[in-house]
Write a protein that holds these residues in place. Sequence first.
Motif, PDB file in Angstrom:
ATOM      1  N   ALA A 184      63.529  33.114  10.030  1.00 26.19           N
ATOM      2  CA  ALA A 184      63.159  34.351   9.327  1.00 26.19           C
ATOM      3  C   ALA A 184      61.860  34.914   9.891  1.00 26.19           C
ATOM      4  CB  ALA A 184      63.017  34.077   7.833  1.00 26.19           C
ATOM      5  N   GLU A 185      60.912  34.008  10.138  1.00 29.86           N
ATOM      6  CA  GLU A 185      59.619  34.453  10.681  1.00 29.86           C
ATOM      7  C   GLU A 185      59.795  35.021  12.085  1.00 29.86           C
ATOM      8  OE1 GLU A 185      56.245  31.552   8.718  1.00 29.86           O
ATOM      9  OE2 GLU A 185      57.694  30.650  10.068  1.00 29.86           O
ATOM     10  N   LYS A 186      60.744  34.426  12.832  1.00 32.43           N
ATOM     11  CA  LYS A 186      60.972  34.915  14.186  1.00 32.43           C
ATOM     12  C   LYS A 186      61.507  36.344  14.166  1.00 32.43           C
ATOM     13  CE  LYS A 186      61.554  30.504  16.469  1.00 32.43           C
ATOM     14  NZ  LYS A 186      62.474  29.402  16.726  1.00 32.43           N
ATOM     15  N   VAL A 187      62.374  36.618  13.226  1.00 28.38           N
ATOM     16  CA  VAL A 187      62.912  37.980  13.105  1.00 28.38           C
ATOM     17  C   VAL A 187      61.780  38.954  12.803  1.00 28.38           C
ATOM     18  CG1 VAL A 187      64.419  39.465  11.743  1.00 28.38           C
ATOM     19  CG2 VAL A 187      65.187  37.169  12.398  1.00 28.38           C
ATOM     20  N   GLU A 188      60.912  38.556  11.860  1.00 30.49           N
ATOM     21  CA  GLU A 188      59.752  39.375  11.521  1.00 30.49           C
ATOM     22  C   GLU A 188      58.898  39.661  12.755  1.00 30.49           C
ATOM     23  OE1 GLU A 188      58.170  41.096   9.014  1.00 30.49           O
ATOM     24  OE2 GLU A 188      60.274  40.958   8.392  1.00 30.49           O
ATOM     25  N   LEU A 189      58.673  38.565  13.533  1.00 30.79           N
ATOM     26  CA  LEU A 189      57.807  38.677  14.700  1.00 30.79           C
ATOM     27  C   LEU A 189      58.409  39.635  15.722  1.00 30.79           C
ATOM     28  CD1 LEU A 189      55.221  37.480  16.078  1.00 30.79           C
ATOM     29  CD2 LEU A 189      56.803  36.056  17.369  1.00 30.79           C
ATOM     30  N   LYS A 191      60.237  42.130  15.181  1.00 36.05           N
ATOM     31  CA  LYS A 191      59.992  43.494  14.695  1.00 36.05           C
ATOM     32  C   LYS A 191      58.578  43.931  15.042  1.00 36.05           C
ATOM     33  CE  LYS A 191      62.920  43.692  10.607  1.00 36.05           C
ATOM     34  NZ  LYS A 191      62.791  43.315   9.195  1.00 36.05           N
ATOM     35  N   THR A 192      57.637  43.003  14.782  1.00 33.82           N
ATOM     36  CA  THR A 192      56.232  43.328  15.047  1.00 33.82           C
ATOM     37  C   THR A 192      56.019  43.636  16.525  1.00 33.82           C
ATOM     38  OG1 THR A 192      55.619  41.802  13.292  1.00 33.82           O
ATOM     39  CG2 THR A 192      53.860  42.536  14.747  1.00 33.82           C
ATOM     40  N   GLY A 248      50.355  43.425   9.561  1.00 33.01           N
ATOM     41  CA  GLY A 248      50.931  42.976   8.301  1.00 33.01           C
ATOM     42  C   GLY A 248      50.180  41.829   7.645  1.00 33.01           C
ATOM     43  N   ARG A 284      49.670  35.379  13.729  1.00 32.61           N
ATOM     44  CA  ARG A 284      49.613  36.840  13.735  1.00 32.61           C
ATOM     45  C   ARG A 284      48.197  37.343  13.950  1.00 32.61           C
ATOM     46  NH1 ARG A 284      53.544  39.950  11.312  1.00 32.61           N
ATOM     47  NH2 ARG A 284      55.567  38.911  11.418  1.00 32.61           N
ATOM     48  N   LYS A 289      57.210  46.951  17.299  1.00 32.93           N
ATOM     49  CA  LYS A 289      56.296  47.928  16.694  1.00 32.93           C
ATOM     50  C   LYS A 289      55.061  48.122  17.578  1.00 32.93           C
ATOM     51  CE  LYS A 289      53.974  48.108  12.280  1.00 32.93           C
ATOM     52  NZ  LYS A 289      53.753  47.322  11.066  1.00 32.93           N
ATOM     53  N   PHE A 339      57.668  28.746  14.336  1.00 35.93           N
ATOM     54  CA  PHE A 339      58.184  29.667  13.315  1.00 35.93           C
ATOM     55  C   PHE A 339      59.604  29.291  12.900  1.00 35.93           C
ATOM     56  CE2 PHE A 339      55.610  33.854  13.841  1.00 35.93           C
ATOM     57  CZ  PHE A 339      54.469  33.147  13.499  1.00 35.93           C
TER      58      PHE A 339
END
Lengths: 316, 258, 339
Positions: free
Chosen positions: B187-192, B194-195, B142, B161, B198, B184
Amino acid sequence: MLANFQDQFLSLTFGGLSLGFIYVLIALGYTMVYGVLRMINFANSEVFMYGTFATVVIIRDLFGFTQQSEPATGFRLFYILLICLAGSMFLSGVLSIFLELVAYRRLRNRGSNKLAPLISAIGMSIVLAEFMRILTDSRYVGSPRVMEKSSIATIFGANLRLDNVIVIVCGLVLYLVLQQFVKKTRLGKAIRAVSMNEDSAKLMGVNLNFVVSGTFLVGGLMTGAAGFFYTLKYENTSFSIGFELGIAAFTAAILGGIGNIKGAFYGGISLGLVETYASFFLGTQWKAVTVFLILVVVLYFRPNGVFGEAITQTRA
Amino acid sequence: MSESVLRLENVTMQFGGLVALNDVSFEIKKQEILGLIGPNGAGKTTVFNVITGVYQVTKGDIKFLGKSLKGQKRYKITYGGIARTFQNIRLWGEMTALENVITATDTHKKSGLLSGLFGLPISRKEEKRDKARAQEILDFIGIGEYADRLAKNLPYGVQRRLEIARALGTNPKLLLLDEPAAGFNPAEKVELAKTIRKIRDAGYTVLLIEHDMSLVMGVSDRVVVIDFGQKIADDLPAKVQNDKRVVEAYLGVPDDAS
Amino acid sequence: MFNLRDFGASIWERSDRKMRVLIALSAIAVAAMLPFLGGTFLNTPVADYGSVLVFPVAIFAIMALGLNIVIGKSGLLDLGYVAFFAIGAYTMGLLGTKTSLNTWEILPIGIAMAMFAGLILGVPALRLRGDYLAIITLGFGEIVRITALNLNAIGGANGIIGIPTPPTIFGLEYTFDNHRLYFWTFLIIILLTIWMIRRLSVRRGGRAWESIRQDEDAAELMGVPTFKYKIWAFVLGASVGGAAGVLYASKTLFISPDNFTLQVSILILACVIFGGMGNIWGVILGAVILGYLPDRIRFLSDARLLVFGIVLVLMMNLRPDGILPRKKREKALPAKDSK
């Protein structure tokens, strides 16, 4: 030749030991700075060279000795030597602090690339050596004799020269004083703290610039003392002496493990001895080659020197 | 069933008198996300360092895909399929993001200096292929739009990242993440999180060191807890959370009434 | 602030292939015309301008380019680079006076000898941390000089005299004072070196060196065989130094250990740092300035080196990355991203 070596073994050993202590003191100059800043203070060799000149000037100009003068004795000799030692240490100490202010501080504070301070140090080293070369017209400068160099005692047929005894005893005392200084005093403890972890030392309220200046001062004092001993022992000096001895002393510091005070001690002593013995067999022209070959071999098997790095021995 | 990717067998790591790891054993299964947690100084990063060959273990053994990692050179371990990120970001600051990743993909290249010197076709072909792959990885994580920016000028979160992207560039079978969420915001932790899922879904196996409990518990399939260099728990996240020893390790044992 | 390096690079990047060839050719033409600038204010007080251009300027440029591979590209501090120069020069001196081989035949032998020496030194030394490498290489440089000084079989302190000039090619005769011909020959070597470095720095090799320079531990943990690439950098740097040595001996026709002191290593290092580590053009500029300047400021006579030292310190404090630093610029973001 071997029989000859046995005959001379003890006097060679005394000579080697006193040379070794000169190395120890210069090596301490490198090691202290390296321990705190992780940087080779390339110009420390010139700090030493100025120390040797300080003693010459004091003997010649302050006390008015000439080549024809009667050597001093007794209390007067003690007094003169003390002044010389103090003078050399003072000049070198001040020069060392000055060096840090001019050549390193700015670079350190802006955190530039690793090589910049080293080049700056090389530049300072050239400036100091060249300045002295111009001053002395590229000549060797002899020091008038202040003391009788006859042997004061004979041990198993080997002559024990007074100057060698002075160098060895005073060198040992200075080394022990430095060790206590680093262990016990406030500045010494701060130096140790910074050398272990700069960031946390800063967080604990250590004034970094002050500690660095203090380290350069202490290193300069030791190196200056070496300058005094050198002039006392060899009775002449020149602008190029810094390079010759500096390289050997730095090698000694690395042999023992740079940044480690004990390492400078053992590295210096063993280098002085080995160099003296090797010169006896191979001739003095191969001296430098021997020194470097030893260094390469030691580092190949013990990449951090014999005693490892770090100024403190109390690490977990 | 699910095969073991990495196995620590009674690993002990000593530094002089200090025992950093004491008889630690655990394993990671294929396509698993294993969380490794413990209080500060418990020895988590030491685990990474022994796996990647930074330190050699004092006792015990580490087996990767059934083979011992003992005595292997560090770059060979990476070549074999283990890649890591660093807790304190260690990107090559004066390279672009893309170059950082390409350098990692170079691990598996056949062409070297000489084929580059003479511009051999193999070198040119590989170069083109890897450039495309590196861009794919950046997109996957991302941060594709930052490809041409120097790493040192990237925002903090992107740098974190990029560390992951670079590690993926070596085409690892096992990915070690050392506190990827440090610094982080939620919000960034939630994104991470997910990553990380993934990445696992793409077929990688992940060993995760993390301080943030909600992240570890939320994303891990299993959690290993170490304290004072010893393993004190190895279980599903929900069970570990209620483990008495784990709670004690984190909150301190209330027995200091001397 | 105006950045000359970026200005040049942006012109280069905006040009198409035809334009680039044109720029390159005109740059080479300008360089080739340099010897004709004699008789102007460029003359130095003592030495002939044409000869200064050959030595030290051109030789310094070759050596600085070689040292730049070691220090500028992969970040290895080599303080004994003069050793490879000496090995090349002595190969030329010995083979040139004792066998019937000519300069062009000796050149590859000299290069091979220097590379071999680089390998011998590199294998133990490159396992060590950076600071130690500096002192070991410094020691190596001294060992080579002292050995040459003490071995009478290779001339001892007297050195080697009567080294032959390169043989005549295309009817062009290399005489001692035909400075232009020597300059053009050296220019070709410089161009070849630049070509080699540019080819090596793109793609895998260049990236590996770059990553080692910036963070060696991280590089190794990302699968870069760091030791191998460091050896390569060392050996390639040595090869260039060896070539410079062969050419130097074939130009001065007389060599002695005094030509290969630590000062030479430091001077070349200064060229690299002064000009701008890692940037070919900066390094060449550094060599030109530092090769030319001491001769030009000979009126300072005795204080020459002193001034040089002061310049080094000032330069490091005011512009630690050199006159023309390596690329720091980023490509502009693609148009689609900018609003």
